[in-house]
Scaffold this motif. Sequence first.
Motif, mmCIF file in Angstrom:
data_model
loop_
_atom_site.group_PDB
_atom_site.id
_atom_site.type_symbol
_atom_site.label_atom_id
_atom_site.label_comp_id
_atom_site.label_asym_id
_atom_site.label_seq_id
_atom_site.Cartn_x
_atom_site.Cartn_y
_atom_site.Cartn_z
ATOM 1 N N PRO B 328 0.823 -1.216 0.000
ATOM 2 C CA PRO B 328 0.000 0.000 0.000
ATOM 3 C C PRO B 328 0.858 1.269 0.000
ATOM 4 C CG PRO B 328 -0.709 -1.513 1.722
ATOM 5 C CD PRO B 328 0.556 -2.069 1.162
ATOM 6 N N ALA B 329 1.997 1.223 0.700
ATOM 7 C CA ALA B 329 2.856 2.408 0.750
ATOM 8 C C ALA B 329 3.394 2.729 -0.640
ATOM 9 C CB ALA B 329 4.003 2.188 1.731
ATOM 10 N N GLY B 330 3.829 1.695 -1.359
ATOM 11 C CA GLY B 330 4.343 1.911 -2.714
ATOM 12 C C GLY B 330 3.269 2.474 -3.632
ATOM 13 N N VAL B 331 2.034 1.979 -3.465
ATOM 14 C CA VAL B 331 0.918 2.480 -4.276
ATOM 15 C C VAL B 331 0.627 3.939 -3.918
ATOM 16 C CG1 VAL B 331 -1.559 2.272 -4.655
ATOM 17 C CG2 VAL B 331 -0.133 0.221 -4.653
ATOM 18 N N ALA B 332 0.624 4.233 -2.605
ATOM 19 C CA ALA B 332 0.311 5.598 -2.161
ATOM 20 C C ALA B 332 1.376 6.583 -2.620
ATOM 21 C CB ALA B 332 0.167 5.633 -0.639
ATOM 22 N N LEU B 333 2.627 6.122 -2.681
ATOM 23 C CA LEU B 333 3.715 7.029 -3.061
ATOM 24 C C LEU B 333 3.591 7.498 -4.512
ATOM 25 C CD1 LEU B 333 6.839 5.469 -1.315
ATOM 26 C CD2 LEU B 333 5.699 7.613 -0.773
ATOM 27 N N LEU B 386 8.861 -2.297 -1.409
ATOM 28 C CA LEU B 386 8.449 -0.898 -1.594
ATOM 29 C C LEU B 386 8.956 -0.362 -2.931
ATOM 30 C CD1 LEU B 386 7.148 1.618 -0.217
ATOM 31 C CD2 LEU B 386 9.440 2.240 0.512
ATOM 32 N N ARG B 387 10.237 -0.568 -3.204
ATOM 33 C CA ARG B 387 10.836 -0.024 -4.418
ATOM 34 C C ARG B 387 10.197 -0.630 -5.667
ATOM 35 N NH1 ARG B 387 16.623 -1.805 -4.674
ATOM 36 N NH2 ARG B 387 15.438 -3.689 -5.083
ATOM 37 N N ASN B 388 10.009 -1.942 -5.650
ATOM 38 C CA ASN B 388 9.430 -2.571 -6.838
ATOM 39 C C ASN B 388 7.960 -2.203 -7.024
ATOM 40 O OD1 ASN B 388 11.967 -3.816 -6.835
ATOM 41 N ND2 ASN B 388 11.127 -5.610 -7.844
ATOM 42 N N THR B 389 7.214 -2.068 -5.922
ATOM 43 C CA THR B 389 5.816 -1.668 -6.060
ATOM 44 C C THR B 389 5.736 -0.276 -6.674
ATOM 45 O OG1 THR B 389 5.219 -2.965 -4.124
ATOM 46 C CG2 THR B 389 3.648 -1.297 -4.843
ATOM 47 N N TYR B 390 6.512 0.650 -6.121
ATOM 48 C CA TYR B 390 6.483 2.024 -6.616
ATOM 49 C C TYR B 390 6.893 2.073 -8.088
ATOM 50 C CZ TYR B 390 7.768 6.918 -7.184
ATOM 51 O OH TYR B 390 7.875 8.199 -7.645
#
Lengths: 242, 504
Positions: B328-333, B386-390
């Motif tokens: 969710p953090a990666g999506v929100a970023l 996180l990095r890959n999601t973003y």
Amino acid sequence: MALIEIDGAEKRYGDAVALDGVSLRVGAGECVALVGESGSGKTTLLRTINRLTALDRGRVVVRGEAVDEVDPVALRRSIGYVQQDGGLIPHWTCLANAALVPELLGHPDAERRGRRALDTAGLDPQVFAARYPRELSGGQRQRVAIARAIAADPDILLMDEPFGALDAITRHEAQEAFMALRSSARVTAVFVTHDLGEALRVATRVAVMRAGRIVIEAPAAEVAGKATGYAAELLARSGVSA
Amino acid sequence: MVVASKPFAESYLLAEVFAQLLEAHDYPVDRRPGLGTTELVLQALRAGDIDVYPEYTGTGLAAVLGETAEGGSAVVFRRVSDEFEARWGVHWLPPLGFENTYAIAMRRSLADSLGVRTLSGLAVLAGRLTGGFSPDFIGRADGLDGLAATYGIEFRDTHSLLQAVKYQALAEGEVDVIDGYSTDGAISRYDLAVLADDRGFFPPYDAAPLVGSAFYEEFPGAVVVLARMAGRIDEAAVRRANERVEVEGASIADAARELLGAVGLGEPADAAEPGRARDVAVQRRNDRLLASLPVHMWENRMALSRQVARHLLLVLVSLGAAILVALPAGVALERRRGLAESAIRVAGLLQTIPGIALLAFMIPFFGIGVAPAVVALFLYSLLPVLRNTYTGIIEAAPDAVAAGRALGMTEGQLLRRIRLPLAAPIIMAGVRTAAVINVGTATLAAFVGAGGLGDPIVAGLTLSDPVLILSGAVPAAVLALLVDWGLARAEAGVAPRGVAESTL
């Protein structure tokens, strides 16, 4: 009453003025071309009509209702939109792409409408329905994008450089196809182009923009006669004789 | 009650002695042998995560309090007793009756030919000699620095060597001088000359149980049981027990039982047959590793399967939590790209902290056991996910997202139907990276008492038993390969149709 009314539209991005008090009226059945170089504000103006861009000042009224007073999602679903690069969803088939808006609107016959739209845009549904965008040529992709824009039978169609990414021959075919479509579907269209020649061929009325203002607005047939200064220069550059 | 030890053989042995003695008096015992470092074990004791472990007065004085010895055993014991109780409410029970001091040792042949008997004598010749010391000794005030200050001993060259290889290196002439423990079985095995501390540099290192405050208050009976060992365990008995473990390959439990019997605190043990036991040990050391490893693993299959299960638990819980946070953090970023860079940098910073250090940082907050290990592994997993999601979200067909929005797709629809499906293989690749890192890093969790496949590895390092080390390391490597393979399949499985191979 005009279908689309724009009054005193102003928009800034930081210090850059994109729209500097633009007013424009588009009547039902018209096809208006917004012509100008990059940075002239033509795309920004187009995007105010389905509220992809919010104005700093001024107002946009579509079908008698101010766009900032209606639900933007419902507004956008009611207006067809084609962007320069097509913007097809890569992991969806052509049919799924074409049927997007009817499906969003919950039409039970979304798939049938998608097929019909592909056919209208000049693509045989038998051949193309199950294909993925990356299996198509640039011209075919742009036709799917047009099919997607008209599948829910909108009364308004917005297009941002719809033929810009195509080579000369494909481009000419796509223009012909669009004109045929427009006359049969009775759709009101506004499209952006940097090519005045294209505007004169395809549109019924032309608005030439520069630095966030409309500098000439006239029926396509009369533009050549009215052109002075910048517009004449543009005209000369696009190879249309005055 | 929780009995712990530090990661060296005698500490294991004494902790087992404590545990067996308590069990003989019907106290239930939870064993946590081989915990990280002095700081870490002491922290766990102060926090009440463990109740008792064996410590040495000199270590308490020099390494913990940072003081130098003035006076003999009794003075040092009183000093650490008073100070530990005043500062942390931690109690030193009466010393067991033997000292285990640092023994600066050389090959007897070299010492004889040079005529060196004392540390003062060593100082004169040290410039021509090479030292090999445990990392701990090199860093301690009562270690190498102190030797230089007191005796002026400066070696030509110094190597940092683990306990497990130090004696071997000395015997083979790779180094000339090492730090041993005076009760080591290896000192007699390798026939080493121990140099006399003629200026009294080393403080007395009397072994004693160190007891946490809660245990001390609530279980006076158990304290009395432990205190009964006072003065009963002499150096000869400990050296014999160490030898049983280190030279003859006896189990810690057997050696502890024999030790208790020998000093009259347990059932008198049958006299072990040193000859036969030695043969078995030598046999096992000489056997080809590849032959004895499967046998060892089969014999310990129950323990091994528990360790694998615990290892998987550590990895899955930490990874699951990291996905729940980082996805969710990666999506929100994606909506706050300015913030994204800093967030990813912070997560990256976490990953540069060495595993053992990150685990140590967790102790004050989460105690010892599974919790600090899971939190540390969770922090390690954040960055890849996180990095890959973003990256996956922002690179997911931005033109298709723009067109979808223009045609009236909601932000939720854009995310669910375009962005996440297109980003899925990239996100999965991040999960895979995190999982493989976690399987490896989780072996360090043994240092904070979290169990898993690190347990046999740490025990094997402590007892210099390569079969034991491999019985943890091989399953860990196999687990890493399986996880990598499985998640690579999952990665291919989530790749949406109609799209060319993903870019990562």
